[in-house]
Design an enzyme around this catalytic site. Structure first.
Site, PDB file in Angstrom:
ATOM      1  N   ARG A  41      31.782  83.237 -45.484  1.00  0.00           N
ATOM      2  CA  ARG A  41      30.756  83.136 -46.533  1.00  0.00           C
ATOM      3  C   ARG A  41      30.432  84.512 -47.110  1.00  0.00           C
ATOM      4  O   ARG A  41      30.195  84.653 -48.310  1.00  0.00           O
ATOM      5  CB  ARG A  41      29.502  82.487 -45.940  1.00  0.00           C
ATOM      6  CG  ARG A  41      28.435  82.160 -46.981  1.00  0.00           C
ATOM      7  CD  ARG A  41      27.386  81.230 -46.416  1.00  0.00           C
ATOM      8  NE  ARG A  41      26.370  80.942 -47.414  1.00  0.00           N
ATOM      9  CZ  ARG A  41      25.082  81.210 -47.267  1.00  0.00           C
ATOM     10  NH1 ARG A  41      24.640  81.776 -46.145  1.00  0.00           N
ATOM     11  NH2 ARG A  41      24.214  80.923 -48.215  1.00  0.00           N
TER      12      ARG A  41
ATOM     13  N   HIS B 222      30.409  85.545 -51.115  1.00  0.00           N
ATOM     14  CA  HIS B 222      29.223  86.108 -51.756  1.00  0.00           C
ATOM     15  C   HIS B 222      29.509  87.514 -52.289  1.00  0.00           C
ATOM     16  O   HIS B 222      28.976  87.903 -53.330  1.00  0.00           O
ATOM     17  CB  HIS B 222      28.048  86.128 -50.776  1.00  0.00           C
ATOM     18  CG  HIS B 222      27.355  84.814 -50.655  1.00  0.00           C
ATOM     19  ND1 HIS B 222      25.997  84.654 -50.842  1.00  0.00           N
ATOM     20  CD2 HIS B 222      27.841  83.571 -50.378  1.00  0.00           C
ATOM     21  CE1 HIS B 222      25.671  83.384 -50.687  1.00  0.00           C
ATOM     22  NE2 HIS B 222      26.771  82.709 -50.389  1.00  0.00           N
TER      23      HIS B 222
ATOM     24  N   ASN C  74      21.047  85.711 -51.004  1.00  0.00           N
ATOM     25  CA  ASN C  74      21.840  86.285 -49.905  1.00  0.00           C
ATOM     26  C   ASN C  74      21.069  86.403 -48.595  1.00  0.00           C
ATOM     27  O   ASN C  74      21.638  86.802 -47.574  1.00  0.00           O
ATOM     28  CB  ASN C  74      22.367  87.672 -50.298  1.00  0.00           C
ATOM     29  CG  ASN C  74      23.573  87.603 -51.217  1.00  0.00           C
ATOM     30  OD1 ASN C  74      24.345  86.644 -51.171  1.00  0.00           O
ATOM     31  ND2 ASN C  74      23.745  88.612 -52.057  1.00  0.00           N
TER      32      ASN C  74
ATOM     33  N   HIS D  29      33.615  74.951 -46.338  1.00  0.00           N
ATOM     34  CA  HIS D  29      32.490  74.281 -45.695  1.00  0.00           C
ATOM     35  C   HIS D  29      32.928  73.463 -44.483  1.00  0.00           C
ATOM     36  O   HIS D  29      32.102  72.871 -43.796  1.00  0.00           O
ATOM     37  CB  HIS D  29      31.762  73.380 -46.694  1.00  0.00           C
ATOM     38  CG  HIS D  29      30.908  74.133 -47.652  1.00  0.00           C
ATOM     39  ND1 HIS D  29      30.264  73.549 -48.724  1.00  0.00           N
ATOM     40  CD2 HIS D  29      30.582  75.453 -47.710  1.00  0.00           C
ATOM     41  CE1 HIS D  29      29.584  74.470 -49.394  1.00  0.00           C
ATOM     42  NE2 HIS D  29      29.758  75.633 -48.799  1.00  0.00           N
TER      43      HIS D  29
END
Length: 326
Positions: A63, A67, A94, A194
């Site tokens: 992740r 980001h 974040n 995911h």
């Protein structure tokens, strides 16, 4: 005059695309062959040690890479620590990034610096680590393109609107990915991350308790799955409580995420919409039926993601410490 302005605009767009392509073209898997030949082995060992300590390392690192790349490009700008709490990592979008992802990159950087000081960027280490956590959880292996430089900008104010939200529909998701030179197919493919993720209850509570004036529960949710989520996430639950994105094989990177979508068991609206929308449904079903096809697509899309907004050549810097500019 209008035609001249139009031509100038077109030339600017072509120029910017050429610059972007040129930067990405400078990346190559053997970039450190002569300067730090063992960099991938060093990073893999550091990542594996961290994974052995806590599984959270896997979704957290993956992740973190997403980001980072979607804000300022893949340049490790998300790693910067600010005493004023105004760096990229301090932005509201974040704040939920798990500390284990940051710690993984920091430890891998320290290991690399011990053998190849001042050579390998934090951005490249994050890219390698993201691939490694996929492999270590059972996902596909692939060659990581290297040669990124670390960015010199990290501001919380520049994050809003650049990351996908849990309530996004297909058009919003596709538009955001398109800005980053990624297709809708890439978006559906990369959503497969995911498979090993988790989320705090607050991120999807609306689907359970206040979806609309006519339906408390999101009708696209499998009712049995909705009840399971309600037990795990009752109203006003502790903000620290989290659930797995994939309730069936949460520690294995596989295609079960897509099978869940077919069964109405996507945790976020932005997950389930991939199957409810007729445009994306065939891809979801293809991945749900064939893990090999999904793995191949995921590897290819991860390479494309790693090219987003990269700094190369004389741009940026090679940080000594991933959390601070030199």
């Amino acid at each position: 005059m209008a035609m001249q302005v139009g031509r100038r605009f077109a030339l600017v767009v072509v120029f910017l695309m050429a610059v972007r392509f040129g930067e990405a073209a400078q990346l190559r898997p053997n970039f450190y062959q002569s300067s730090c030949a063992n960099v991938e082995t060093i990073v893999r060992q550091a990542v594996a040690k961290k994974v052995s300590q806590t599984f959270v390392t896997i979704p957290a690192t993956l992740r973190l890479f997403f980001h980072d790349c979607f804000v300022e490009g893949c340049d490790a700008s998300v790693m910067i620590f600010s005493r004023k709490a105004d760096a990229e990592k301090d932005a509201p979008d974040n704040m939920s990034l798990a500390g284990d992802g940051f710690d993984t990159v920091i430890k891998a950087k320290q290991a690399v610096e011990a053998q190849c000081p001042g050579v390998v960027s934090c951005a490249d280490i994050l890219a390698i680590a993201a691939r490694d956590v996929v492999v270590l959880s059972g996902g596909p292996n692939f060659a990581v393109e290297l040669g990124r430089r670390d960015g010199l900008i990290s501001k919380a104010s520049r994050v809003a609107g650049r990351l996908p939200g849990p309530e996004f529909n297909l058009n919003l998701l596709s538009s955001l990915f398109r800005i980053n030179n990624l297709t809708t197919y890439d978006m559906i493919t990369l959503s497969g991350a995911h498979s090993v993720g988790f989320s705090h209850c607050s991120r999807f509570a609306k689907r359970l308790y206040s979806f609309s004036s006519s339906s408390q529960v999101d009708p696209s949710l499998n009712l049995a799955y909705a009840r399971l989520l309600m037990r795990a996430c009752p109203r006003n639950v502790d903000a620290t409580i989290a659930v797995n994105m994939d309730p069936f094989t949460p520690t294995i990177f596989d295609n079960v995420y897509y099978r869940n979508l077919v069964n109405g068991e996507g945790l976020f609206t932005s997950d389930q919409v991939l199957h409810t929308n007729l445009l994306s449904r065939p891809i979801v079903r293809k991945f749900a039926a064939n893990q090999t096809i999904f793995f191949k697509a995921f590897a290819e899309s991860m390479v494309k993601l790693g090219r987003v907004g990269v700094k190369t050549g004389k741009q940026g810097e090679i940080r000594r410490d991933c959390t601070a500019f030199n």
